[in-house]
Design a protein around this motif. Structure first.
Motif, PDB file in Angstrom:
ATOM      1  N   SER A 103       3.982   6.358  -4.196  1.00  0.00           N
ATOM      2  CA  SER A 103       3.945   6.211  -2.728  1.00  0.00           C
ATOM      3  C   SER A 103       4.161   7.534  -2.000  1.00  0.00           C
ATOM      4  CB  SER A 103       5.012   5.204  -2.293  1.00  0.00           C
ATOM      5  OG  SER A 103       4.755   3.927  -2.827  1.00  0.00           O
ATOM      6  N   GLU A 104       5.103   8.337  -2.481  1.00  0.00           N
ATOM      7  CA  GLU A 104       5.453   9.579  -1.776  1.00  0.00           C
ATOM      8  C   GLU A 104       4.288  10.562  -1.731  1.00  0.00           C
ATOM      9  OE1 GLU A 104       8.862  13.116  -1.864  1.00  0.00           O
ATOM     10  OE2 GLU A 104       9.001  11.403  -3.242  1.00  0.00           O
ATOM     11  N   THR A 105       3.503  10.615  -2.790  1.00  0.00           N
ATOM     12  CA  THR A 105       2.381  11.551  -2.813  1.00  0.00           C
ATOM     13  C   THR A 105       1.105  10.958  -2.218  1.00  0.00           C
ATOM     14  OG1 THR A 105       1.872  10.877  -5.100  1.00  0.00           O
ATOM     15  CG2 THR A 105       3.269  12.828  -4.789  1.00  0.00           C
ATOM     16  N   THR A 106       1.044   9.635  -2.115  1.00  0.00           N
ATOM     17  CA  THR A 106      -0.149   8.992  -1.560  1.00  0.00           C
ATOM     18  C   THR A 106      -0.082   8.854  -0.049  1.00  0.00           C
ATOM     19  OG1 THR A 106      -0.424   7.701  -3.602  1.00  0.00           O
ATOM     20  CG2 THR A 106      -1.615   6.937  -1.672  1.00  0.00           C
ATOM     21  N   LEU A 107       1.092   8.560   0.476  1.00  0.00           N
ATOM     22  CA  LEU A 107       1.233   8.298   1.914  1.00  0.00           C
ATOM     23  C   LEU A 107       0.701   9.436   2.791  1.00  0.00           C
ATOM     24  CD1 LEU A 107       2.185   6.064   3.790  1.00  0.00           C
ATOM     25  CD2 LEU A 107       4.481   7.029   3.720  1.00  0.00           C
ATOM     26  N   PRO A 108       0.910  10.709   2.428  1.00  0.00           N
ATOM     27  CA  PRO A 108       0.379  11.790   3.272  1.00  0.00           C
ATOM     28  C   PRO A 108      -1.151  11.821   3.336  1.00  0.00           C
ATOM     29  CG  PRO A 108       2.137  12.604   1.854  1.00  0.00           C
ATOM     30  CD  PRO A 108       1.791  11.227   1.367  1.00  0.00           C
ATOM     31  N   LYS A 109      -1.820  11.099   2.467  1.00  0.00           N
ATOM     32  CA  LYS A 109      -3.285  11.052   2.488  1.00  0.00           C
ATOM     33  C   LYS A 109      -3.803  10.075   3.541  1.00  0.00           C
ATOM     34  CE  LYS A 109      -3.448  12.035  -2.496  1.00  0.00           C
ATOM     35  NZ  LYS A 109      -3.862  11.516  -3.822  1.00  0.00           N
ATOM     36  N   ILE A 110      -2.908   9.252   4.076  1.00  0.00           N
ATOM     37  CA  ILE A 110      -3.285   8.285   5.110  1.00  0.00           C
ATOM     38  C   ILE A 110      -3.189   8.994   6.455  1.00  0.00           C
ATOM     39  CG2 ILE A 110      -2.681   6.091   6.199  1.00  0.00           C
ATOM     40  CD1 ILE A 110      -1.575   5.198   3.463  1.00  0.00           C
ATOM     41  N   LYS A 111      -4.330   9.226   7.088  1.00  0.00           N
ATOM     42  CA  LYS A 111      -4.384  10.131   8.242  1.00  0.00           C
ATOM     43  C   LYS A 111      -4.269   9.451   9.601  1.00  0.00           C
ATOM     44  CE  LYS A 111      -5.081  13.563   5.399  1.00  0.00           C
ATOM     45  NZ  LYS A 111      -4.008  14.550   5.120  1.00  0.00           N
ATOM     46  N   VAL A 133       7.286  12.130   5.099  1.00  0.00           N
ATOM     47  CA  VAL A 133       6.026  12.657   4.551  1.00  0.00           C
ATOM     48  C   VAL A 133       4.800  12.030   5.196  1.00  0.00           C
ATOM     49  CG1 VAL A 133       7.132  13.159   2.337  1.00  0.00           C
ATOM     50  CG2 VAL A 133       5.873  11.008   2.621  1.00  0.00           C
ATOM     51  N   CYS A 134       4.984  10.947   5.922  1.00  0.00           N
ATOM     52  CA  CYS A 134       3.869  10.270   6.588  1.00  0.00           C
ATOM     53  C   CYS A 134       3.299  11.172   7.690  1.00  0.00           C
ATOM     54  CB  CYS A 134       4.341   8.947   7.182  1.00  0.00           C
ATOM     55  SG  CYS A 134       3.069   8.033   8.088  1.00  0.00           S
ATOM     56  N   VAL A 135       1.980  11.326   7.713  1.00  0.00           N
ATOM     57  CA  VAL A 135       1.344  12.204   8.699  1.00  0.00           C
ATOM     58  C   VAL A 135       0.568  11.418   9.756  1.00  0.00           C
ATOM     59  CG1 VAL A 135       1.171  14.104   7.052  1.00  0.00           C
ATOM     60  CG2 VAL A 135      -0.743  12.492   7.289  1.00  0.00           C
ATOM     61  N   SER A 136       0.663  10.105   9.721  1.00  0.00           N
ATOM     62  CA  SER A 136      -0.023   9.296  10.725  1.00  0.00           C
ATOM     63  C   SER A 136       0.463   9.669  12.121  1.00  0.00           C
ATOM     64  CB  SER A 136       0.238   7.812  10.473  1.00  0.00           C
ATOM     65  OG  SER A 136      -0.240   7.026  11.540  1.00  0.00           O
ATOM     66  N   PRO A 137      -0.432   9.732  13.111  1.00  0.00           N
ATOM     67  CA  PRO A 137      -0.011  10.054  14.477  1.00  0.00           C
ATOM     68  C   PRO A 137       0.943   9.019  15.074  1.00  0.00           C
ATOM     69  CG  PRO A 137      -2.306   9.340  14.428  1.00  0.00           C
ATOM     70  CD  PRO A 137      -1.888   9.542  13.011  1.00  0.00           C
ATOM     71  N   VAL A 138       0.939   7.806  14.497  1.00  0.00           N
ATOM     72  CA  VAL A 138       1.874   6.766  14.935  1.00  0.00           C
ATOM     73  C   VAL A 138       2.689   6.319  13.726  1.00  0.00           C
ATOM     74  CG1 VAL A 138       2.167   4.463  15.897  1.00  0.00           C
ATOM     75  CG2 VAL A 138       0.355   5.956  16.771  1.00  0.00           C
ATOM     76  N   LYS A 139       3.957   6.677  13.719  1.00  0.00           N
ATOM     77  CA  LYS A 139       4.861   6.225  12.661  1.00  0.00           C
ATOM     78  C   LYS A 139       6.191   5.869  13.301  1.00  0.00           C
ATOM     79  CE  LYS A 139       6.325  10.882  11.164  1.00  0.00           C
ATOM     80  NZ  LYS A 139       6.551  11.756   9.975  1.00  0.00           N
ATOM     81  N   ILE A 140       6.626   4.658  13.066  1.00  0.00           N
ATOM     82  CA  ILE A 140       7.821   4.121  13.711  1.00  0.00           C
ATOM     83  C   ILE A 140       8.831   3.756  12.633  1.00  0.00           C
ATOM     84  CG2 ILE A 140       8.740   2.295  15.185  1.00  0.00           C
ATOM     85  CD1 ILE A 140       5.840   2.020  16.310  1.00  0.00           C
ATOM     86  N   PHE A 141      10.056   4.259  12.773  1.00  0.00           N
ATOM     87  CA  PHE A 141      11.112   3.957  11.799  1.00  0.00           C
ATOM     88  C   PHE A 141      12.174   3.084  12.455  1.00  0.00           C
ATOM     89  CE2 PHE A 141      14.921   4.605   9.282  1.00  0.00           C
ATOM     90  CZ  PHE A 141      14.445   4.658   7.981  1.00  0.00           C
ATOM     91  N   LYS A 142      12.404   1.929  11.873  1.00  0.00           N
ATOM     92  CA  LYS A 142      13.414   1.006  12.393  1.00  0.00           C
ATOM     93  C   LYS A 142      14.394   0.664  11.277  1.00  0.00           C
ATOM     94  CE  LYS A 142      15.356  -2.135  15.095  1.00  0.00           C
ATOM     95  NZ  LYS A 142      16.189  -1.755  16.263  1.00  0.00           N
ATOM     96  N   GLU A 143      15.658   1.038  11.474  1.00  0.00           N
ATOM     97  CA  GLU A 143      16.688   0.737  10.478  1.00  0.00           C
ATOM     98  C   GLU A 143      17.494  -0.475  10.923  1.00  0.00           C
ATOM     99  OE1 GLU A 143      20.058   2.995   7.822  1.00  0.00           O
ATOM    100  OE2 GLU A 143      19.852   3.591   9.925  1.00  0.00           O
ATOM    101  N   PHE A 144      17.797  -1.334   9.945  1.00  0.00           N
ATOM    102  CA  PHE A 144      18.671  -2.477  10.164  1.00  0.00           C
ATOM    103  C   PHE A 144      19.936  -2.201   9.346  1.00  0.00           C
ATOM    104  CE2 PHE A 144      14.331  -3.756  10.820  1.00  0.00           C
ATOM    105  CZ  PHE A 144      14.390  -4.460  12.012  1.00  0.00           C
ATOM    106  N   PRO A 145      20.998  -1.711  10.004  1.00  0.00           N
ATOM    107  CA  PRO A 145      22.170  -1.175   9.306  1.00  0.00           C
ATOM    108  C   PRO A 145      22.788  -2.107   8.272  1.00  0.00           C
ATOM    109  CG  PRO A 145      22.272  -0.655  11.634  1.00  0.00           C
ATOM    110  CD  PRO A 145      21.138  -1.613  11.474  1.00  0.00           C
ATOM    111  N   ASN A 146      22.750  -3.414   8.497  1.00  0.00           N
ATOM    112  CA  ASN A 146      23.388  -4.346   7.571  1.00  0.00           C
ATOM    113  C   ASN A 146      22.410  -5.010   6.609  1.00  0.00           C
ATOM    114  OD1 ASN A 146      26.060  -4.018   8.625  1.00  0.00           O
ATOM    115  ND2 ASN A 146      25.455  -5.258  10.388  1.00  0.00           N
ATOM    116  N   GLY A 147      21.158  -4.604   6.653  1.00  0.00           N
ATOM    117  CA  GLY A 147      20.148  -5.240   5.805  1.00  0.00           C
ATOM    118  C   GLY A 147      20.246  -4.799   4.356  1.00  0.00           C
ATOM    119  N   THR A 148      20.286  -5.759   3.443  1.00  0.00           N
ATOM    120  CA  THR A 148      20.222  -5.453   2.015  1.00  0.00           C
ATOM    121  C   THR A 148      18.769  -5.612   1.560  1.00  0.00           C
ATOM    122  OG1 THR A 148      20.773  -7.728   1.393  1.00  0.00           O
ATOM    123  CG2 THR A 148      22.601  -6.176   1.627  1.00  0.00           C
TER     124      THR A 148
END
Length: 306
Positions: A231-239, A265-280
């Motif tokens: 995943s880490e090396t493939t995701l940057p290929k998604i433009k 590493v994501c290079v998409s012009p739209v990337k949203i990170f949402k953390e759920f602090p108590n989520g397992t």
């Protein structure tokens, strides 16, 4: 007294004793390492894809009507290598064209029936179609799971959605949990002009990087893992594809830093990170705001705002 318990008295005997003892330890250690390596190499699929868990997962697959879902159909896909994938397609509860079909790629245990409560929220509350793909070797599908095989399965599902009557005119959004997220990344990379959005939940950087934390006894043998999921090396290929990252802050299986690295590493012009602090790992889906975040993202995809 046993020769293994007797202690040599002269120096030459002592040297021979030490040499023979070390040689025995070396041979024994080498043998154990070889056996562990062999076990990991040939049995790793059973560890990585525990489709037999929980008990009965390969024979008992809940059906949508058990959850009072009325507008759905059972779809049996045939892959190019002749496996049969017994999947579900749940249609939007709204009468108008939903505009979006979600391709749901689940985690590495259980079956699609176990995820029906999640799918029902997409179809009934959000108003989107959702296709629940049953991988080879999972639930009632034929075959045995492996990285190459799951990639074929996902491609087969995508092509079906692009041509079947009630979904061909909708935008496709991938929703991948854990292993399903790794699969989603590979699928988007190969079909960037066909997929409008990508949602990743608690996904790992690669299987080889994950093994030391997920399977500590095998940490020294991680490089032998032939199920790579890069995943880490493939995701940057998604433009271009918009990406939503959903991360459980208390994930006990996939360390949360895996999701942070993937976001970085994501290079998409739209990337949203949402953390759920108590989520397992398995209950992030139950955290407050989880589905609101997804709905807001898909609505933006639907309207072409990204």
């Amino acid at each position: 007294m046993s020769q293994f318990l007797s202690f040599p008295t002269d120096i030459q005997s002592l040297v021979r004793f030490i040499y023979n003892s070390l040689r025995f330890v070396t041979v024994a250690s080498t043998t154990v390492a070889f056996l562990l390596s062999t076990l990991l190499y040939f049995k790793q699929n059973s560890l990585i894809y525990p489709s037999y868990l929980p008990e009965g997962a390969r024979t008992k697959v809940p059906r949508p009507d058990e959850y009072e879902i009325s507008d759905w159909e059972e779809v049996t896909l045939t892959t190019p290598d002749k496996e049969k994938l017994n999947s579900y397609l749940l249609y939007s509860s709204k009468k108008e064209n939903p505009g979006v079909t979600v391709l749901f790629l689940h985690g590495n245990a259980g079956n699609i029936g176990h995820r029906l409560p999640i799918a029902r929220i997409f179809s009934e509350q959000m108003g989107f179609n959702i296709f629940m793909l049953s991988y080879r070797g999972y639930g009632l599908s034929t075959g045995r799971p492996c990285e190459k095989g799951l990639l074929i399965d996902a491609q087969t599902a995508l092509e079906y959605l692009l041509k079947t009557e009630r979904t061909k005119d909708t935008k496709i959004v991938l929703y991948g949990q854990s292993l399903g997220g790794a699969l989603s990344i590979q699928l988007v990379n190969k079909n960037q002009d066909k997929i409008s959005g990508l949602i990743l939940e608690n996904t790992f950087r690669s299987m080889r990087i994950l093994i030391p934390t997920a399977f500590p006894p095998a940490r020294y043998l991680a490089k032998m893992c032939h199920q790579v999921w890069p995943s880490e090396t493939t995701l940057p290929k998604i433009k271009e594809c918009p990406v939503l990252f959903l991360s459980g802050g208390k994930d006990e299986l996939v360390p949360p830093d895996h999701m942070r690295v993937l976001h970085e590493v994501c290079v998409s012009p739209v990337k949203i990170f949402k953390e759920f602090p108590n989520g397992t790992h398995n209950d992030t889906v139950g955290e407050e705001g989880y589905f609101d975040t997804i709905q807001a993202f898909i609505q933006q995809v639907k309207k072409g705002k990204f």
